[in-house]
Write a protein that holds these residues in place. Structure first.
Motif, PDB file in Angstrom:
ATOM      1  N   UNK A   1       0.809  -1.204   0.000  1.00 14.57           N
ATOM      2  CA  UNK A   1       0.000   0.000   0.000  1.00 14.57           C
ATOM      3  C   UNK A   1       0.841   1.252   0.000  1.00 14.57           C
ATOM      4  N   UNK A   2       0.201   2.332   0.405  1.00 16.23           N
ATOM      5  CA  UNK A   2       0.878   3.620   0.412  1.00 16.23           C
ATOM      6  C   UNK A   2       0.556   4.350   1.706  1.00 16.23           C
ATOM      7  N   UNK A   3       1.522   5.146   2.125  1.00 13.58           N
ATOM      8  CA  UNK A   3       1.378   5.859   3.389  1.00 13.58           C
ATOM      9  C   UNK A   3       1.728   7.329   3.194  1.00 13.58           C
ATOM     10  N   UNK A   4       0.929   8.168   3.804  1.00 15.28           N
ATOM     11  CA  UNK A   4       1.218   9.602   3.812  1.00 15.28           C
ATOM     12  C   UNK A   4       1.340  10.024   5.269  1.00 15.28           C
ATOM     13  N   UNK A   5       2.532  10.445   5.661  1.00 13.47           N
ATOM     14  CA  UNK A   5       2.763  10.849   7.044  1.00 13.47           C
ATOM     15  C   UNK A   5       3.029  12.347   7.112  1.00 13.47           C
ATOM     16  N   UNK A   6       2.357  12.975   8.035  1.00 18.41           N
ATOM     17  CA  UNK A   6       2.508  14.427   8.210  1.00 18.41           C
ATOM     18  C   UNK A   6       2.914  14.697   9.653  1.00 18.41           C
ATOM     19  N   UNK A   7       3.948  15.496   9.812  1.00 20.40           N
ATOM     20  CA  UNK A   7       4.320  15.984  11.129  1.00 20.40           C
ATOM     21  C   UNK A   7       3.771  17.391  11.287  1.00 20.40           C
ATOM     22  N   UNK A   8       2.626  17.538  11.912  1.00 18.69           N
ATOM     23  CA  UNK A   8       1.938  18.843  11.903  1.00 18.69           C
ATOM     24  C   UNK A   8       2.804  19.967  12.480  1.00 18.69           C
ATOM     25  N   UNK A   9       2.905  21.064  11.720  1.00 18.38           N
ATOM     26  CA  UNK A   9       3.593  22.266  12.187  1.00 18.38           C
ATOM     27  C   UNK A   9       2.518  23.236  12.658  1.00 18.38           C
ATOM     28  N   UNK A  10       2.383  23.370  13.967  1.00 15.88           N
ATOM     29  CA  UNK A  10       1.281  24.161  14.510  1.00 15.88           C
ATOM     30  C   UNK A  10       1.388  25.632  14.123  1.00 15.88           C
ATOM     31  N   UNK A  11       2.590  26.117  13.838  1.00 17.20           N
ATOM     32  CA  UNK A  11       2.764  27.525  13.468  1.00 17.20           C
ATOM     33  C   UNK A  11       2.266  27.787  12.046  1.00 17.20           C
ATOM     34  N   UNK A  12       2.518  26.848  11.166  1.00 17.91           N
ATOM     35  CA  UNK A  12       2.089  27.015   9.773  1.00 17.91           C
ATOM     36  C   UNK A  12       1.854  25.623   9.194  1.00 17.91           C
ATOM     37  N   UNK A  13       0.598  25.224   9.159  1.00 14.29           N
ATOM     38  CA  UNK A  13       0.272  23.848   8.751  1.00 14.29           C
ATOM     39  C   UNK A  13       0.789  23.521   7.356  1.00 14.29           C
ATOM     40  N   UNK A  14       0.789  24.539   6.481  1.00 17.91           N
ATOM     41  CA  UNK A  14       1.240  24.278   5.110  1.00 17.91           C
ATOM     42  C   UNK A  14       2.729  23.958   5.038  1.00 17.91           C
ATOM     43  N   UNK A  15       3.448  24.306   6.060  1.00 17.72           N
ATOM     44  CA  UNK A  15       4.875  24.001   6.094  1.00 17.72           C
ATOM     45  C   UNK A  15       5.162  22.677   6.805  1.00 17.72           C
ATOM     46  N   UNK A  16       4.111  21.934   7.119  1.00 19.01           N
ATOM     47  CA  UNK A  16       4.309  20.654   7.807  1.00 19.01           C
ATOM     48  C   UNK A  16       5.076  19.686   6.911  1.00 19.01           C
ATOM     49  N   UNK A  17       6.105  19.050   7.434  1.00 19.19           N
ATOM     50  CA  UNK A  17       6.852  18.080   6.630  1.00 19.19           C
ATOM     51  C   UNK A  17       6.011  16.855   6.306  1.00 19.19           C
ATOM     52  N   UNK A  18       6.170  16.356   5.092  1.00 17.69           N
ATOM     53  CA  UNK A  18       5.380  15.230   4.605  1.00 17.69           C
ATOM     54  C   UNK A  18       6.322  14.128   4.135  1.00 17.69           C
ATOM     55  N   UNK A  19       5.968  12.889   4.446  1.00 18.36           N
ATOM     56  CA  UNK A  19       6.677  11.735   3.879  1.00 18.36           C
ATOM     57  C   UNK A  19       5.624  10.854   3.216  1.00 18.36           C
TER      58      UNK A  19
END
Lengths: 269, 459
Positions: free
Chosen positions: B60-78
């Motif tokens: 399958x596939x996985x999308x992981x987000x480390x939420x950046x509370x200051x700016x969600x759009x800048x949250x790192x994604x794997x």
């Protein structure tokens, strides 16, 4: 693991076997002056088997989404007061090769283990709750309890005799003597073959019909008559579960080694 | 971390194993009581032979987000694919099994071959039991995931705590003999070398203070655990007594966490500023484990327990580089709510270090202890709620460290799109209830919360 707690089911599988046999099997008998209890006694006699092997396919359908199919194989052996049952889940892939071992005793001291292939580990588990759903189906442990045919567990009344699906049937009302999840059941039993053709399950108020079980594809297996298809429908939701018996073998010689924790762990005897 | 290289590697491996899958697909089959019912394929094709190779797994596939509370759009994604492929061969009384796993967690650098090959083993059955050898993961103990008598595989803690704690185990080479008789079994295991736990010393999942980790340099010697002198032996006996399953465990080996030989000295010209100046050696403590395990069914409850005594080579507790002896314990209860399939589990686990009084830094026991305490306790709880006829499963799980008040919450929702396709939304949330001093590990990971969406096909 803590966190990976899902079990495919904790249902008392030995009882599933009794249900299936009870629903499916009947013996030819002459129709005499029957009572509700005597009819149920004859159905109960028809269930008796020292050993049993069944290959079962269960199809869950809600009429909206794709049908879900579960496939299990189960062996059952009665020795003294203990009925041992080993069950293997074949599909779906998420539960494939999960194995259950149940030792059901007449005194109620049941033992149950589950082998989880993802962990390679056997776990001892408590006997399942009667109200729990079997693999997400319309069948529950409580359903099995309320369709008991033992004359000392319910008051059985022969309501009438009528034709159902082209067969003459006794219609028996059964009211459990002890509190169950259902107030009463009404069962249609073939007067000649003693096969259960239909069961209606009523809520505790004895008035509202909750589920209906119907039998189809009645054929002879050796000297037994058997319904190879049964469908349980939950009327409020329209959800239904069809059980298809792909193979059933009675009174065959089963090695005792099947019914051990060692087999549960390895799948080998 | 070079993402493009990682993804290319994954692509190549996925194509390679997809080809294997396709080529072997006709050989796959269901298991079951084929001696009684025949091969399940016989129902549709009476001539189908019993297969020799079975394939199963997930991809399958996985999308992981480390939420950046200051700016969600800048949250790192794997965003990465993952795959588990199990291949089993059966020929007479011999079985062989391999488990290949490619997952986002294990694609983090540096990759070791144990990250990819989770099991390669061969098993031979005899009338008395079976003999097994290879790279394996085995779970001992009656607890749900968390154990205190489970010494065969060390944990990989380089990526924090994941919901499937068994997935954190490091596969280890071992040979085992399993003797079985009716309701009893005896397992004897030899491990030719020692695989210690893996820890992150730097980065987001660091378990140690950065200043301490900085003391490990190129001059720090690391004990070579892949020698014959690091061989281990373990035994486990189990039996059933009425409503209880009980077992005894013995292990002669090592405690899996590293010990440190710390050099102390003046940190400045001020003679009062005295402290660690470097770590000269990383070494491991030889120990024996004497343990017991049990599970008892009482009505709808299942009681679980484990207890272990780790007898250290540092029996006097005077060697600062070796861990002292300790007692470890675990108790728990599982319960299914009446009339439902709601499953609950609560466990309490902990340990008490012997001879702890008077110990101080740089003794490793003092180094590992929280707030100068000889003991540490943790509550672990899980609830699983199946809904919509098991199409929807809600799981709430968490760990809470009683002394440090640190917690890890692991909630998830799984939706079965069909029998073999599943969509899962899960999260890992770390923190502490209040500002704990000193800082707990979970509090240190406070900024590592992860939200993951995963689609999985099982075959």
């Amino acid at each position: 693991m803590i966190i990976h707690t899902r079990k495919p089911s904790r249902t008392q599988l030995a009882t599933l076997i009794l249900l299936l046999v009870g629903m499916a099997v009947g013996l030819s008998a002459a129709e005499n002056q029957e009572t509700g209890a005597s009819v149920m006694e004859k159905v109960s006699l028809a269930q008796k088997a020292e050993s049993l092997a069944m290959d079962i396919q269960m199809t869950l359908a809600d009429g909206k989404s794709e049908d879900r199919v579960r496939r299990i194989q189960t062996l059952s052996l009665t020795e003294g007061d203990a009925t041992k049952t080993i069950t293997i889940f074949l599909t779906p892939a998420s539960v494939k090769n999960t194995r259950f071992l149940t030792i059901a005793r007449s005194n109620g001291n049941d033992d149950q283990w589950i082998f989880l292939p993802a962990l390679g580990k056997v776990k001892r588990i408590a006997a399942s709750e009667r109200g729990g759903s079997f693999m997400g189906s319309d069948f529950t442990y409580a359903d099995m309890a309320s369709t008991t045919y033992a004359t000392d567990e319910a008051a059985h009344t022969l309501l009438r005799t009528e034709t159902y699906q082209g067969r003459l049937c006794h219609v028996i009302e059964s009211i459990p003597l002890a509190a169950k999840d259902y107030g009463r059941t009404v069962t249609w039993i073939d007067t000649e073959r003693y096969v259960v053709m239909q069961v209606e399950f009523y809520q505790k108020d004895k008035q509202i019909l909750q589920k209906r079980l119907t039998a189809e594809d009645v054929r002879q297996a050796g000297n037994r008559w058997m319904a190879y298809k049964m469908t349980m429908t939950t009327l409020s939701s329209g959800h239904r579960t069809q059980i298809e018996i792909l193979q059933a073998k009675f009174d065959l010689t089963l090695p005792a080694a099947y019914f051990t924790v060692a087999f549960l762990e390895t799948g080998r005897i | 971390m070079n993402t493009s290289i990682r993804i290319n590697l994954v692509n190549v491996l996925l194509v390679f194993f997809s080809l294997i899958l396709i080529s072997l697909a006709p050989l796959t089959a269901e298991a079951g009581f084929s001696d009684i019912f025949g091969s399940s394929e016989e129902l549709t094709s009476l001539s189908a032979p019993l297969p020799a190779i079975a394939l199963s797994g997930t991809l399958g596939a996985s999308l992981m987000v480390g939420p950046d509370s200051a700016d969600l759009l800048q949250s790192p994604v794997a965003a990465l694919p993952f795959m588990k492929l199990t291949m089993q061969w059966k020929a007479g009384q011999t079985e062989a099994k391999s488990l290949l796993e490619i997952s986002p967690r294990s694609m983090e650098a540096p990759i070791t071959w144990e990250d990819l090959l989770r099991e390669v083993s061969v098993r031979q059955y005899f009338s008395w039991g079976h003999l097994e050898a290879g790279l394996m993961i085995r779970e001992w103990g009656k607890g749900e995931g968390v154990h205190v008598v489970d010494p065969l595989n060390s944990l990989d803690q380089r990526y924090g705590i994941v919901p499937d704690l068994n997935a954190m185990k490091i596969p280890t080479m071992m040979v085992s003999v399993n003797l079985q008789r009716e309701a009893s079994a005896l397992e004897l295991v030899y491990l030719p070398f020692f695989q210690p736990m893996k820890l992150a010393l730097f980065g987001e999942w660091a378990v140690a203070d950065p200043q301490f980790a900085a003391l490990i340099t190129g001059t720090t010697s690391v004990e070579n655990t892949r020698t014959l002198s690091h061989g281990q032996f373990a035994a486990r006996g189990r039996t059933t007594l009425g409503p209880a399953d009980i077992g005894l465990v013995y292990y002669y080996g090592f405690q899996s966490q590293p010990g440190y030989e710390i050099a102390m000295g003046l940190l400045s010209l001020d003679p009062l500023v005295y402290g660690p100046t470097g770590i000269e050696a990383i070494l491991y403590t030889r120990s024996q484990l004497f343990g017991l395990e049990g599970a008892l069914v009482l009505g709808p409850f299942t009681l679980l327990w484990e207890g272990g005594f780790w007898l250290s080579e540092d029996t006097e507790g005077t060697d600062a580089t070796r861990y002292n002896s300790k007692v470890a314990y675990l108790g728990g209860v599982e319960y299914m709510l009446p009339g439902t399939s709601v499953f609950t589990s609560v466990q309490w686990s902990g340990h008490y270090v012997l001879g702890f009084d008077g110990l101080q830094f740089p003794d490793v026991d003092a180094l590992q202890a929280y707030d100068g305490k000889a003991y540490a306790n943790m509550l672990i709880a899980a609830v699983e709620i199946p809904l919509l006829r098991e199409r929807l499963n809600i799981r709430l799980a968490g760990m809470y460290q009683l002394e440090s008040r640190g917690y890890a919450l692991l909630p998830s929702i799984r939706w079965s799109l069909n029998d073999n396709l599943e969509l899962e939304l899960s999260s890992r949330i770390y923190g502490a209830a209040g500002a704990s001093t000193p800082e707990s590990i979970y509090q240190r990971w406070d900024g590592n919360d992860v939200l993951e969406i995963r689609m999985t096909h099982a075959f």
